[in-house]
Motif scaffolding. Structure first.
Motif, PDB file in Angstrom:
ATOM      1  N   VAL A 103      59.987  62.745  32.246  1.00 35.34           N
ATOM      2  CA  VAL A 103      60.700  63.135  33.464  1.00 35.34           C
ATOM      3  C   VAL A 103      59.782  63.170  34.683  1.00 35.34           C
ATOM      4  CG1 VAL A 103      60.431  65.639  33.120  1.00 35.34           C
ATOM      5  CG2 VAL A 103      62.390  64.760  34.402  1.00 35.34           C
ATOM      6  N   PHE A 104      58.501  63.528  34.515  1.00 37.65           N
ATOM      7  CA  PHE A 104      57.580  63.538  35.655  1.00 37.65           C
ATOM      8  C   PHE A 104      57.394  62.125  36.210  1.00 37.65           C
ATOM      9  CE2 PHE A 104      54.887  67.648  34.914  1.00 37.65           C
ATOM     10  CZ  PHE A 104      56.025  68.403  35.131  1.00 37.65           C
ATOM     11  N   ASN A 105      57.206  61.164  35.304  1.00 37.72           N
ATOM     12  CA  ASN A 105      57.028  59.778  35.736  1.00 37.72           C
ATOM     13  C   ASN A 105      58.300  59.262  36.411  1.00 37.72           C
ATOM     14  OD1 ASN A 105      54.754  60.262  34.110  1.00 37.72           O
ATOM     15  ND2 ASN A 105      54.604  58.130  33.517  1.00 37.72           N
ATOM     16  N   TRP A 106      59.447  59.588  35.835  1.00 35.37           N
ATOM     17  CA  TRP A 106      60.730  59.184  36.412  1.00 35.37           C
ATOM     18  C   TRP A 106      60.897  59.757  37.816  1.00 35.37           C
ATOM     19  CZ3 TRP A 106      64.925  62.590  37.429  1.00 35.37           C
ATOM     20  CH2 TRP A 106      66.119  61.968  37.795  1.00 35.37           C
ATOM     21  N   PHE A 107      60.556  61.018  37.974  1.00 40.82           N
ATOM     22  CA  PHE A 107      60.742  61.682  39.260  1.00 40.82           C
ATOM     23  C   PHE A 107      59.858  61.053  40.336  1.00 40.82           C
ATOM     24  CE2 PHE A 107      60.302  64.998  42.453  1.00 40.82           C
ATOM     25  CZ  PHE A 107      61.599  65.495  42.544  1.00 40.82           C
ATOM     26  N   LEU A 108      58.607  60.810  40.016  1.00 39.22           N
ATOM     27  CA  LEU A 108      57.665  60.289  41.007  1.00 39.22           C
ATOM     28  C   LEU A 108      57.848  58.801  41.271  1.00 39.22           C
ATOM     29  CD1 LEU A 108      54.395  62.174  40.047  1.00 39.22           C
ATOM     30  CD2 LEU A 108      55.671  62.368  42.191  1.00 39.22           C
ATOM     31  N   GLN A 109      58.308  58.056  40.275  1.00 40.88           N
ATOM     32  CA  GLN A 109      58.424  56.611  40.450  1.00 40.88           C
ATOM     33  C   GLN A 109      59.348  56.249  41.601  1.00 40.88           C
ATOM     34  OE1 GLN A 109      61.281  54.674  38.365  1.00 40.88           O
ATOM     35  NE2 GLN A 109      60.297  52.667  38.170  1.00 40.88           N
ATOM     36  N   GLY A 110      60.474  56.965  41.714  1.00 42.09           N
ATOM     37  CA  GLY A 110      61.412  56.665  42.788  1.00 42.09           C
ATOM     38  C   GLY A 110      60.784  56.814  44.154  1.00 42.09           C
ATOM     39  N   TYR A 111      59.997  57.866  44.336  1.00 40.59           N
ATOM     40  CA  TYR A 111      59.342  58.082  45.622  1.00 40.59           C
ATOM     41  C   TYR A 111      58.303  56.995  45.894  1.00 40.59           C
ATOM     42  CZ  TYR A 111      56.175  59.951  49.125  1.00 40.59           C
ATOM     43  OH  TYR A 111      55.397  60.095  50.238  1.00 40.59           O
ATOM     44  N   LEU A 112      57.508  56.662  44.884  1.00 41.36           N
ATOM     45  CA  LEU A 112      56.463  55.652  45.065  1.00 41.36           C
ATOM     46  C   LEU A 112      57.060  54.308  45.471  1.00 41.36           C
ATOM     47  CD1 LEU A 112      54.155  56.527  42.030  1.00 41.36           C
ATOM     48  CD2 LEU A 112      53.706  56.989  44.450  1.00 41.36           C
ATOM     49  N   LEU A 113      58.181  53.958  44.860  1.00 41.44           N
ATOM     50  CA  LEU A 113      58.839  52.715  45.231  1.00 41.44           C
ATOM     51  C   LEU A 113      59.339  52.766  46.665  1.00 41.44           C
ATOM     52  CD1 LEU A 113      60.852  51.940  41.970  1.00 41.44           C
ATOM     53  CD2 LEU A 113      58.994  50.569  42.930  1.00 41.44           C
ATOM     54  N   GLU A 114      59.909  53.881  47.036  1.00 41.81           N
ATOM     55  CA  GLU A 114      60.450  54.034  48.384  1.00 41.81           C
ATOM     56  C   GLU A 114      59.367  53.901  49.444  1.00 41.81           C
ATOM     57  OE1 GLU A 114      62.450  57.638  51.021  1.00 41.81           O
ATOM     58  OE2 GLU A 114      62.736  57.611  48.851  1.00 41.81           O
ATOM     59  N   LYS A 115      58.155  54.387  49.117  1.00 41.97           N
ATOM     60  CA  LYS A 115      57.061  54.371  50.082  1.00 41.97           C
ATOM     61  C   LYS A 115      56.158  53.140  49.951  1.00 41.97           C
ATOM     62  CE  LYS A 115      58.108  58.150  52.195  1.00 41.97           C
ATOM     63  NZ  LYS A 115      58.510  58.134  53.622  1.00 41.97           N
ATOM     64  N   GLY A 116      56.537  52.213  49.077  1.00 42.26           N
ATOM     65  CA  GLY A 116      55.789  50.971  48.986  1.00 42.26           C
ATOM     66  C   GLY A 116      54.622  50.973  48.017  1.00 42.26           C
ATOM     67  N   TYR A 117      54.511  52.032  47.196  1.00 44.16           N
ATOM     68  CA  TYR A 117      53.456  52.067  46.169  1.00 44.16           C
ATOM     69  C   TYR A 117      53.958  51.332  44.921  1.00 44.16           C
ATOM     70  CZ  TYR A 117      51.204  55.855  48.879  1.00 44.16           C
ATOM     71  OH  TYR A 117      50.595  56.620  49.848  1.00 44.16           O
ATOM     72  N   GLN A 118      54.178  50.036  45.053  1.00 44.57           N
ATOM     73  CA  GLN A 118      54.771  49.270  43.962  1.00 44.57           C
ATOM     74  C   GLN A 118      53.898  49.289  42.710  1.00 44.57           C
ATOM     75  OE1 GLN A 118      57.676  47.695  43.884  1.00 44.57           O
ATOM     76  NE2 GLN A 118      58.339  47.411  45.996  1.00 44.57           N
ATOM     77  N   GLN A 119      52.610  49.065  42.881  1.00 48.30           N
ATOM     78  CA  GLN A 119      51.722  48.992  41.721  1.00 48.30           C
ATOM     79  C   GLN A 119      51.642  50.329  41.008  1.00 48.30           C
ATOM     80  OE1 GLN A 119      47.781  47.496  42.570  1.00 48.30           O
ATOM     81  NE2 GLN A 119      46.961  48.157  40.584  1.00 48.30           N
ATOM     82  N   GLU A 120      51.527  51.417  41.788  1.00 45.23           N
ATOM     83  CA  GLU A 120      51.435  52.751  41.176  1.00 45.23           C
ATOM     84  C   GLU A 120      52.725  53.100  40.435  1.00 45.23           C
ATOM     85  OE1 GLU A 120      48.452  52.349  44.332  1.00 45.23           O
ATOM     86  OE2 GLU A 120      50.622  51.986  44.243  1.00 45.23           O
ATOM     87  N   ALA A 121      53.860  52.715  41.021  1.00 50.55           N
ATOM     88  CA  ALA A 121      55.137  52.952  40.353  1.00 50.55           C
ATOM     89  C   ALA A 121      55.224  52.154  39.059  1.00 50.55           C
ATOM     90  CB  ALA A 121      56.289  52.582  41.289  1.00 50.55           C
TER      91      ALA A 121
END
Length: 428
Positions: A357-375
């Motif tokens: 759930v932590f990865n799921w929660f943060l992935q959406g934000y990272l994608l929104e802000k352009g952190y594609q690789q980190e997501a």
């Protein structure tokens, strides 16, 4: 590593294997057990997670049934408990009895709810169903129930009027043995043990003896915590309520948006610690910080009103530079250099292992802000965990070994992560 289609097939199989429906004492229920033996009841935020997973699989009608069931026993004042007991005469662990209102202990032969709450993800779940179905009538059906529920939260758990909700037991956060609560519980031994169990049990006993009278519980100030994750989710769902009101053509969307803004301002004002670049849980009426670096120090970065500079500082220090969270399988639920860190399987969860759930929660934000690789890295970590150890409750952040409940549905959120990553690249 399993292919995306193999993972999707596995998630679908686990969900359907754990699904149950029926009718009892005039109530219709339809829900998915998070795990058949370990978690056999209907849980509030678990049900909402199941909605995200089901819609990602294209099972929108099934998702609707889950939410109707979740609100089936809603009290007239709007309250919905964190657990709904549909079939079993007695709750499984004796500790669950302390999580009931005293008057409900005598009603165990009927379907009943606990007296506790959980992170209020329901508005986002309804909005997700609408986004996948454009079912206007479903929104119109659920919106009155949601409105009463969020009104109850604001009136009964925002004790100070600052827009921050308080939980009254560790079990309400959804992260039961979270290490940031240790100082408040006067537990200083680091690694969890039987003494911590009894200290938490005393909190529930205290609430039970107070008859779950919230003003009395607040006045006693035994355990009154404003959890960073809980309140981030609350703010997100107030915004979702505003969106649902607009969709339904109802005029109180502005009210919910104002509540969301107040909550977000208070999160930034009271929870953020600039020196540590972290958002901490708070306790007591004076909002004292519980300075323990759990995985939820990241959560408020997803809020739109939090300045980009603050978000970058938090992410770069703790997630991107791995300060305390540098493990092969992120994101650990507690920084590895905290005294309470324990990556192994234990009764005392949320004190080190990785939860999907932590990865799921943060992935959406990272994608929104352009952190594609980190997501993508967060998604790849989850896919490796499931390929190695199956659908487990949580995982060792160093080895990827699965622990806790088996056939655990939360790990099914990976299908939503897969969909989001694919859409993020298409839209990027």
């Amino acid at each position: 590593m399993l292919s995306d289609e193999e993972i999707r097939a596995g998630v679908r199989e686990v969900l359907y294997k754990n699904m149950i429906s029926g009718r009892k004492a005039g109530f219709n229920y339809h829900y998915t057990k998070p795990s058949p033996g370990t978690y056999p009841f209907q849980y509030f935020w678990d049900t909402c997670f199941h909605v995200f997973t089901l819609t990602a699989l294209g099972e929108v009608d099934m998702a609707k049934k889950h939410l109707h069931s979740l609100f089936e026993m809603q009290r007239p004042d709007g309250f919905v408990g964190h657990m709904s007991y549909w079939k079993r005469l007695w709750p499984a662990p004796f500790t669950d009895l302390l999580q009931l209102r005293p008057r409900d202990v005598l009603q165990l032969y009927k379907p009943h709810m606990s007296a506790l709450i959980q992170p209020p993800v329901a508005a986002q779940a309804v909005l997700r169903i609408y986004q996948h179905s454009q079912d206007f009538s479903f929104v119109k059906q659920l919106l009155p129930k949601l409105r009463k529920y969020y009104k109850w939260l604001a009136q009964n758990r925002d004790f100070e009027g600052e827009g921050l909700l308080s939980i009254i037991t560790p079990f309400e956060s959804g992260m039961d043995w979270k290490a940031s609560y240790d100082p408040l519980l006067k537990y200083s031994k680091g690694k969890a043990g039987p003494l911590l169990f009894w200290k938490v049990l005393q909190v529930d006993a205290h609430n039970f003896l107070k008859g779950y009278n919230l003003p009395r519980i607040y006045k006693s100030n035994k355990f009154v915590v404003k959890d960073a994750a809980f309140n981030t989710i609350y703010a997100q769902n107030l915004e979702a309520m505003a969106a649902l009101c607009r969709i339904a053509g109802e005029g109180d969307g502005g009210h919910f948006m104002e509540l969301a803004k107040q909550t977000e301002r208070s999160i930034l004002r009271y929870m953020y610690e600039e020196e540590d670049a972290a958002f901490y849980d708070l306790y007591g009426p004076h909002f004292k910080k519980l300075r323990v670096r759990t995985g939820t120090i990241f959560f408020p970065v997803v809020l739109k009103s939090v300045p980009d500079e603050v978000c970058r500082r938090v992410l770069e220090r703790h997630l991107l530079q791995k300060d305390g969270f540098h493990v092969p399988f992120p994101v650990p639920s507690l920084a590895v250099d905290e005294p309470a860190f324990n990556p192994n399987g234990s009764l005392y969860i949320w004190r080190g292992p990785t939860w999907v759930v932590f990865n799921w929660f943060l992935q959406g934000y990272l994608l929104e802000k352009g952190y594609q690789q980190e997501a993508q890295e967060l998604l790849n970590s989850v896919k490796r965990l499931i390929s190695k150890s199956g659908f487990r409750e949580y995982y060792d952040p160093f080895t990827g070994e699965g622990h806790g409940a088996e056939e655990f549905t939360w790990s099914g959120l990976v299908v939503d992560m897969i969909n989001r990553q694919r859409n993020g690249f298409e839209n990027g």
